[in-house]
Structures are given as C-alpha cells and as structure tokens.
Design an enzyme around this catalytic site. Structure first.
Site, PDB file in Angstrom:
ATOM      1  N   TYR A  18       0.833  -1.186   0.000  1.00  0.00           N
ATOM      2  CA  TYR A  18       0.000   0.000   0.000  1.00  0.00           C
ATOM      3  C   TYR A  18       0.882   1.257   0.000  1.00  0.00           C
ATOM      4  O   TYR A  18       0.662   2.191  -0.779  1.00  0.00           O
ATOM      5  CB  TYR A  18      -0.935   0.000   1.217  1.00  0.00           C
ATOM      6  CG  TYR A  18      -1.834   1.205   1.280  1.00  0.00           C
ATOM      7  CD1 TYR A  18      -3.026   1.243   0.568  1.00  0.00           C
ATOM      8  CD2 TYR A  18      -1.481   2.326   2.027  1.00  0.00           C
ATOM      9  CE1 TYR A  18      -3.851   2.361   0.595  1.00  0.00           C
ATOM     10  CE2 TYR A  18      -2.302   3.434   2.070  1.00  0.00           C
ATOM     11  CZ  TYR A  18      -3.478   3.451   1.348  1.00  0.00           C
ATOM     12  OH  TYR A  18      -4.287   4.562   1.372  1.00  0.00           O
ATOM     13  N   HIS A  22       1.544   4.266  -3.005  1.00  0.00           N
ATOM     14  CA  HIS A  22       1.368   5.696  -2.774  1.00  0.00           C
ATOM     15  C   HIS A  22       2.649   6.492  -3.007  1.00  0.00           C
ATOM     16  O   HIS A  22       2.607   7.713  -3.092  1.00  0.00           O
ATOM     17  CB  HIS A  22       0.769   5.958  -1.388  1.00  0.00           C
ATOM     18  CG  HIS A  22      -0.705   5.732  -1.399  1.00  0.00           C
ATOM     19  ND1 HIS A  22      -1.260   4.471  -1.321  1.00  0.00           N
ATOM     20  CD2 HIS A  22      -1.735   6.596  -1.544  1.00  0.00           C
ATOM     21  CE1 HIS A  22      -2.577   4.574  -1.395  1.00  0.00           C
ATOM     22  NE2 HIS A  22      -2.887   5.857  -1.541  1.00  0.00           N
ATOM     23  N   TYR A  41      -3.208  17.390   1.219  1.00  0.00           N
ATOM     24  CA  TYR A  41      -3.688  16.030   1.487  1.00  0.00           C
ATOM     25  C   TYR A  41      -2.513  15.141   1.890  1.00  0.00           C
ATOM     26  O   TYR A  41      -1.510  15.076   1.187  1.00  0.00           O
ATOM     27  CB  TYR A  41      -4.362  15.504   0.218  1.00  0.00           C
ATOM     28  CG  TYR A  41      -4.995  14.141   0.296  1.00  0.00           C
ATOM     29  CD1 TYR A  41      -5.490  13.625   1.479  1.00  0.00           C
ATOM     30  CD2 TYR A  41      -5.118  13.371  -0.849  1.00  0.00           C
ATOM     31  CE1 TYR A  41      -6.083  12.375   1.524  1.00  0.00           C
ATOM     32  CE2 TYR A  41      -5.716  12.123  -0.817  1.00  0.00           C
ATOM     33  CZ  TYR A  41      -6.188  11.627   0.372  1.00  0.00           C
ATOM     34  OH  TYR A  41      -6.776  10.393   0.412  1.00  0.00           O
ATOM     35  N   TRP A  76      -8.586   4.038  -9.707  1.00  0.00           N
ATOM     36  CA  TRP A  76      -7.742   4.027  -8.503  1.00  0.00           C
ATOM     37  C   TRP A  76      -8.451   3.339  -7.341  1.00  0.00           C
ATOM     38  O   TRP A  76      -7.866   2.496  -6.656  1.00  0.00           O
ATOM     39  CB  TRP A  76      -7.345   5.457  -8.125  1.00  0.00           C
ATOM     40  CG  TRP A  76      -6.456   5.512  -6.921  1.00  0.00           C
ATOM     41  CD1 TRP A  76      -6.839   5.713  -5.628  1.00  0.00           C
ATOM     42  CD2 TRP A  76      -5.035   5.342  -6.890  1.00  0.00           C
ATOM     43  NE1 TRP A  76      -5.744   5.702  -4.795  1.00  0.00           N
ATOM     44  CE2 TRP A  76      -4.631   5.467  -5.545  1.00  0.00           C
ATOM     45  CE3 TRP A  76      -4.083   5.091  -7.872  1.00  0.00           C
ATOM     46  CZ2 TRP A  76      -3.294   5.352  -5.157  1.00  0.00           C
ATOM     47  CZ3 TRP A  76      -2.751   4.989  -7.479  1.00  0.00           C
ATOM     48  CH2 TRP A  76      -2.371   5.111  -6.146  1.00  0.00           C
TER      49      TRP A  76
END
Length: 114
Positions: A18, A22, A41, A76
């Site tokens: 994960y 990213h 963000y 996504w």
C-alpha cells in the site's frame, strides 16, 4: 479552509505494498485531486494498518462528489479496495470515518504575543 481527518484500516499484511503504491500515485490521479479541490492532502500509516488521512477542502462532500465523477478515481479506488478491511464492498474513498477536530493551534494574535 476547513480541515478534515479520517481513518481507514489497511490489512496489516498489505501495508508495504500500500505504501509503495502511494509513492507512485498516477500523475492523472494527483491532477484530479488538485482539480476537484483536495488541498494539503496527507496519509499516515501506523504499524497495525491504521490509516489516518488529513485533507483541506472548501467542501469535502463536493470534493468527493467531483472525484467520484472522474474515470481515474474509479480506476484508482478499484485497485486500492483490496488493501482495506471493513468497506463492505464499497470503494475506500466512500468508506472512511471522519474524525471530529477537538483542537487546532492557531498562530497567536498580536495581543496574545505581547
């Protein structure tokens, strides 16, 4: 600008992948987030898989709705769904739990600084 914090649960055995995904977010996904009002963000991942997100947006619901209209977000979210628990078949961006802000340190005013 309003601030939002949310959490999700990443499967502990999928944390490394994960995080790797990213580190290489698609440029068109980054652009879509920017274009739909997501600002400042960030995602944070704890050892046990707790994912905490922070975002600023004029209106989070509007920003989420605008993202939901993009094809890049649909792709996504479909790829990311397998990393999470507790989504009940929904996409991750619709399954996060918003947290209540209870404190924010503002810069001191001139009067406070004297």
């Amino acid at each position: 600008m309003p601030r939002y914090c949310f959490c999700l649960q990443v499967k502990p055995d999928r944390k490394a992948e994960y995080a790797q995904r990213h580190r290489a977010v698609w440029p068109e996904m980054r652009q879509a987030l920017h274009d739909t009002g997501w600002r400042n963000y960030s995602l944070f991942l704890r050892d046990d898989g707790l994912l905490v997100g922070y975002v600023e947006a004029d209106d989070l619901e509007a920003a989420q709705a605008a993202m939901a209209e993009t094809t890049v977000n649909t792709r996504w979210q479909a790829e990311m769904a397998e990393f999470f628990t507790g989504l009940d078949g929904g996409p991750p961006d619709e399954g996060f739990q918003l947290l209540e802000e209870v404190f924010h340190l503002e810069p001191p005013t001139v009067a406070e600084g004297q």
